[in-house]
Design a protein around this motif. Structure first.
Motif, PDB file in Angstrom:
ATOM      1  N   SER A  60     -30.792  55.715 -36.598  1.00  0.00           N
ATOM      2  CA  SER A  60     -29.714  55.064 -37.341  1.00  0.00           C
ATOM      3  C   SER A  60     -29.642  55.621 -38.744  1.00  0.00           C
ATOM      4  CB  SER A  60     -29.962  53.555 -37.424  1.00  0.00           C
ATOM      5  OG  SER A  60     -29.957  52.989 -36.139  1.00  0.00           O
ATOM      6  N   LEU A  61     -28.431  55.839 -39.208  1.00  0.00           N
ATOM      7  CA  LEU A  61     -28.198  56.260 -40.587  1.00  0.00           C
ATOM      8  C   LEU A  61     -27.788  55.007 -41.338  1.00  0.00           C
ATOM      9  CD1 LEU A  61     -26.204  59.469 -39.673  1.00  0.00           C
ATOM     10  CD2 LEU A  61     -28.606  59.313 -40.319  1.00  0.00           C
ATOM     11  N   VAL A  97     -22.718  63.892 -31.178  1.00  0.00           N
ATOM     12  CA  VAL A  97     -21.732  63.252 -32.038  1.00  0.00           C
ATOM     13  C   VAL A  97     -22.345  61.995 -32.640  1.00  0.00           C
ATOM     14  CG1 VAL A  97     -19.468  62.143 -32.093  1.00  0.00           C
ATOM     15  CG2 VAL A  97     -19.837  64.169 -30.684  1.00  0.00           C
ATOM     16  N   ILE A  98     -22.142  61.801 -33.930  1.00  0.00           N
ATOM     17  CA  ILE A  98     -22.607  60.591 -34.595  1.00  0.00           C
ATOM     18  C   ILE A  98     -21.647  59.460 -34.230  1.00  0.00           C
ATOM     19  CG2 ILE A  98     -22.931  59.445 -36.816  1.00  0.00           C
ATOM     20  CD1 ILE A  98     -23.724  62.157 -37.961  1.00  0.00           C
ATOM     21  N   ASP A  99     -22.196  58.338 -33.798  1.00  0.00           N
ATOM     22  CA  ASP A  99     -21.376  57.170 -33.481  1.00  0.00           C
ATOM     23  C   ASP A  99     -21.038  56.457 -34.786  1.00  0.00           C
ATOM     24  OD1 ASP A  99     -20.140  54.888 -32.601  1.00  0.00           O
ATOM     25  OD2 ASP A  99     -21.871  54.127 -31.494  1.00  0.00           O
ATOM     26  N   TRP A 105     -24.378  53.843 -38.616  1.00  0.00           N
ATOM     27  CA  TRP A 105     -24.072  55.004 -37.785  1.00  0.00           C
ATOM     28  C   TRP A 105     -25.345  55.412 -37.049  1.00  0.00           C
ATOM     29  CZ3 TRP A 105     -21.008  58.749 -41.468  1.00  0.00           C
ATOM     30  CH2 TRP A 105     -19.793  58.164 -41.802  1.00  0.00           C
ATOM     31  N   SER A 106     -25.190  55.960 -35.854  1.00  0.00           N
ATOM     32  CA  SER A 106     -26.379  56.332 -35.082  1.00  0.00           C
ATOM     33  C   SER A 106     -26.102  57.524 -34.176  1.00  0.00           C
ATOM     34  CB  SER A 106     -26.838  55.138 -34.242  1.00  0.00           C
ATOM     35  OG  SER A 106     -25.852  54.800 -33.289  1.00  0.00           O
ATOM     36  N   PHE A 107     -27.179  58.085 -33.669  1.00  0.00           N
ATOM     37  CA  PHE A 107     -27.098  59.129 -32.648  1.00  0.00           C
ATOM     38  C   PHE A 107     -28.332  59.003 -31.765  1.00  0.00           C
ATOM     39  CE2 PHE A 107     -29.133  60.989 -36.328  1.00  0.00           C
ATOM     40  CZ  PHE A 107     -30.195  61.708 -35.815  1.00  0.00           C
ATOM     41  N   SER A 108     -28.185  59.392 -30.506  1.00  0.00           N
ATOM     42  CA  SER A 108     -29.258  59.251 -29.524  1.00  0.00           C
ATOM     43  C   SER A 108     -29.412  60.531 -28.722  1.00  0.00           C
ATOM     44  CB  SER A 108     -28.942  58.107 -28.554  1.00  0.00           C
ATOM     45  OG  SER A 108     -28.804  56.894 -29.228  1.00  0.00           O
TER      46      SER A 108
END
Length: 116
Positions: A60-61, A97-99, A105-108
């Motif tokens: 998570s950002l 892609v960053i959600d 904001w997050s990425f997995s």
């Protein structure tokens, strides 16, 4: 040179299924960052058993990328990924892609065992 973010911010830590991650930003803090995830087999003073297994990770950002001066409407919200393992060196994988629809904001992605 690039600056390692303070581990107390959650930007560096050990992973549940072995390995660790560390985040670096440039001195300009211009929105770029490097997240190094290592899941190498081996022993170290603080790593536990030394064996790792693949695992799904989500990062998570916390403040989006706004803290780095990145426009939240930027069209290029993607993470570039390279992997190094026993057979490949710096192999480019498809971008993540960053959600940006969620807060934070997050990425997995799935981190493979015995790889950086």
């Amino acid at each position: 040179g690039w600056i390692m973010l303070n581990p107390t911010t959650g930007s560096s830590d050990f992973l549940r299924d072995g390995g660790s991650f560390v985040t670096f930003v440039p001195p300009t803090r211009d929105g770029r960052f490097v997240l190094v995830i290592e899941k190498l087999h081996g022993t170290c003073l603080e790593c536990g058993t030394g064996a790792t297994i693949s695992e799904n990770l989500t990062f998570s950002l916390e403040n989006g990328l706004g803290a780095f001066g990145v426009d939240s409407n930027a069209s290029d919200l993607a993470i570039r990924i390279w992997v190094t393992n026993e057979t490949e060196n710096f192999l480019r994988l498809p971008d993540l892609v960053i959600d940006d629809s969620s807060t934070p904001w997050s990425f997995s992605f799935r981190a493979q065992a015995d790889a950086i």
